[in-house]
Write a protein that holds these residues in place. Structure first.
Motif, PDB file in Angstrom:
ATOM      1  N   TRP A  35       0.810  -1.106  -0.318  1.00  0.00           N
ATOM      2  CA  TRP A  35       0.274   0.112   0.077  1.00  0.00           C
ATOM      3  C   TRP A  35       0.509   1.021  -0.180  1.00  0.00           C
ATOM      4  CZ3 TRP A  35       1.269  -2.551   4.002  1.00  0.00           C
ATOM      5  CH2 TRP A  35       2.132  -2.071   5.243  1.00  0.00           C
ATOM      6  N   SER A  38      -2.233   6.467  -0.584  1.00  0.00           N
ATOM      7  CA  SER A  38      -3.668   6.554  -1.664  1.00  0.00           C
ATOM      8  C   SER A  38      -4.842   5.722  -2.292  1.00  0.00           C
ATOM      9  CB  SER A  38      -3.981   7.566  -3.076  1.00  0.00           C
ATOM     10  OG  SER A  38      -3.523   8.413  -2.485  1.00  0.00           O
ATOM     11  N   TYR A  39      -3.230   4.288  -2.143  1.00  0.00           N
ATOM     12  CA  TYR A  39      -4.451   2.822  -2.606  1.00  0.00           C
ATOM     13  C   TYR A  39      -4.022   1.394  -1.745  1.00  0.00           C
ATOM     14  CZ  TYR A  39      -5.357   6.084  -7.345  1.00  0.00           C
ATOM     15  OH  TYR A  39      -5.043   6.805  -8.144  1.00  0.00           O
ATOM     16  N   TYR A  41      -2.764  -2.678  -3.233  1.00  0.00           N
ATOM     17  CA  TYR A  41      -1.749  -3.391  -4.198  1.00  0.00           C
ATOM     18  C   TYR A  41      -1.904  -4.807  -4.241  1.00  0.00           C
ATOM     19  CZ  TYR A  41      -0.407   1.680  -5.207  1.00  0.00           C
ATOM     20  OH  TYR A  41       0.159   2.972  -5.310  1.00  0.00           O
ATOM     21  N   ARG A  51      -5.101  -2.429  -8.474  1.00  0.00           N
ATOM     22  CA  ARG A  51      -5.112  -1.305  -6.668  1.00  0.00           C
ATOM     23  C   ARG A  51      -6.331  -1.063  -6.598  1.00  0.00           C
ATOM     24  NH1 ARG A  51      -2.425   3.989  -9.078  1.00  0.00           N
ATOM     25  NH2 ARG A  51      -3.764   5.168 -10.841  1.00  0.00           N
ATOM     26  N   ALA A  52      -7.187  -0.700  -5.422  1.00  0.00           N
ATOM     27  CA  ALA A  52      -8.300  -0.073  -4.660  1.00  0.00           C
ATOM     28  C   ALA A  52      -7.795   1.239  -4.036  1.00  0.00           C
ATOM     29  CB  ALA A  52      -8.325  -1.019  -4.225  1.00  0.00           C
ATOM     30  N   ALA A  53      -8.699   2.144  -4.183  1.00  0.00           N
ATOM     31  CA  ALA A  53      -8.297   3.553  -3.656  1.00  0.00           C
ATOM     32  C   ALA A  53      -8.749   3.365  -2.282  1.00  0.00           C
ATOM     33  CB  ALA A  53      -9.513   4.370  -4.729  1.00  0.00           C
ATOM     34  N   SER A  55     -10.007   5.397   0.810  1.00  0.00           N
ATOM     35  CA  SER A  55     -10.299   6.988   1.195  1.00  0.00           C
ATOM     36  C   SER A  55     -11.060   6.834   2.811  1.00  0.00           C
ATOM     37  CB  SER A  55     -11.421   6.937   0.406  1.00  0.00           C
ATOM     38  OG  SER A  55     -12.918   6.274   1.068  1.00  0.00           O
TER      39      SER A  55
END
Length: 57
Positions: A35, A38-39, A41, A51-53, A55
Protein backbone atom coordinates in the motif's frame (compact mmCIF):
# COMPACT_ATOMS: atom_id res chain seq x y z
CA UNK A 1 -14.85 -21.09 4.00
CA UNK A 2 -11.91 -22.45 5.95
CA UNK A 3 -10.42 -25.20 3.82
CA UNK A 4 -6.95 -24.89 5.39
CA UNK A 5 -5.52 -23.55 2.15
CA UNK A 6 -7.22 -20.19 1.69
CA UNK A 7 -7.34 -19.13 5.33
CA UNK A 8 -5.28 -16.82 7.49
CA UNK A 9 -5.46 -16.81 11.26
CA UNK A 10 -3.49 -14.28 13.29
CA UNK A 11 -3.34 -14.24 17.07
CA UNK A 12 -1.56 -10.99 17.84
CA UNK A 13 -0.05 -8.33 15.63
CA UNK A 14 0.78 -8.64 11.96
CA UNK A 15 2.95 -6.08 10.17
CA UNK A 16 3.31 -5.99 6.41
CA UNK A 17 6.05 -3.98 4.72
CA UNK A 18 5.03 -1.51 2.07
CA UNK A 19 6.76 -1.30 -1.30
CA UNK A 20 4.15 -0.18 -3.87
CA UNK A 21 4.72 -0.94 -7.55
CA UNK A 22 5.59 1.90 -9.95
CA UNK A 23 2.99 0.71 -12.48
CA UNK A 24 0.59 -2.15 -13.27
CA UNK A 25 3.31 -4.28 -14.90
CA UNK A 26 6.06 -3.79 -12.31
CA UNK A 27 7.93 -6.83 -11.07
CA UNK A 28 5.85 -8.79 -8.57
CA UNK A 29 4.90 -12.20 -7.22
CA UNK A 30 1.25 -13.29 -7.23
CA UNK A 31 -0.32 -12.87 -3.78
CA UNK A 32 1.82 -9.90 -2.71
CA UNK A 33 -0.14 -7.09 -1.01
CA UNK A 34 1.24 -3.60 -0.36
CA UNK A 35 0.00 0.00 0.00
CA UNK A 36 0.74 3.70 -0.05
CA UNK A 37 -1.25 6.69 1.21
CA UNK A 38 -3.78 6.45 -1.65
CA UNK A 39 -4.10 2.79 -2.70
CA UNK A 40 -3.88 -0.87 -1.69
CA UNK A 41 -2.07 -2.92 -4.36
CA UNK A 42 -2.45 -6.65 -5.02
CA UNK A 43 -0.26 -8.66 -7.35
CA UNK A 44 -2.74 -11.00 -9.06
CA UNK A 45 -0.26 -12.80 -11.36
CA UNK A 46 3.46 -12.54 -12.08
CA UNK A 47 4.19 -8.85 -12.80
CA UNK A 48 0.47 -7.96 -12.83
CA UNK A 49 -0.79 -5.47 -10.24
CA UNK A 50 -4.27 -4.19 -9.43
CA UNK A 51 -5.13 -1.43 -6.98
CA UNK A 52 -8.07 -0.14 -4.96
CA UNK A 53 -8.40 3.46 -3.78
CA UNK A 54 -8.37 4.27 -0.07
CA UNK A 55 -10.75 6.84 1.36
CA UNK A 56 -11.73 8.20 4.74
CA UNK A 57 -15.08 7.24 6.20
Amino acid sequence: MNDGVNALQVNGTIRIGSSPPANATSSGVAGTITWDSSYIYVCTATNTWKRAALSSW
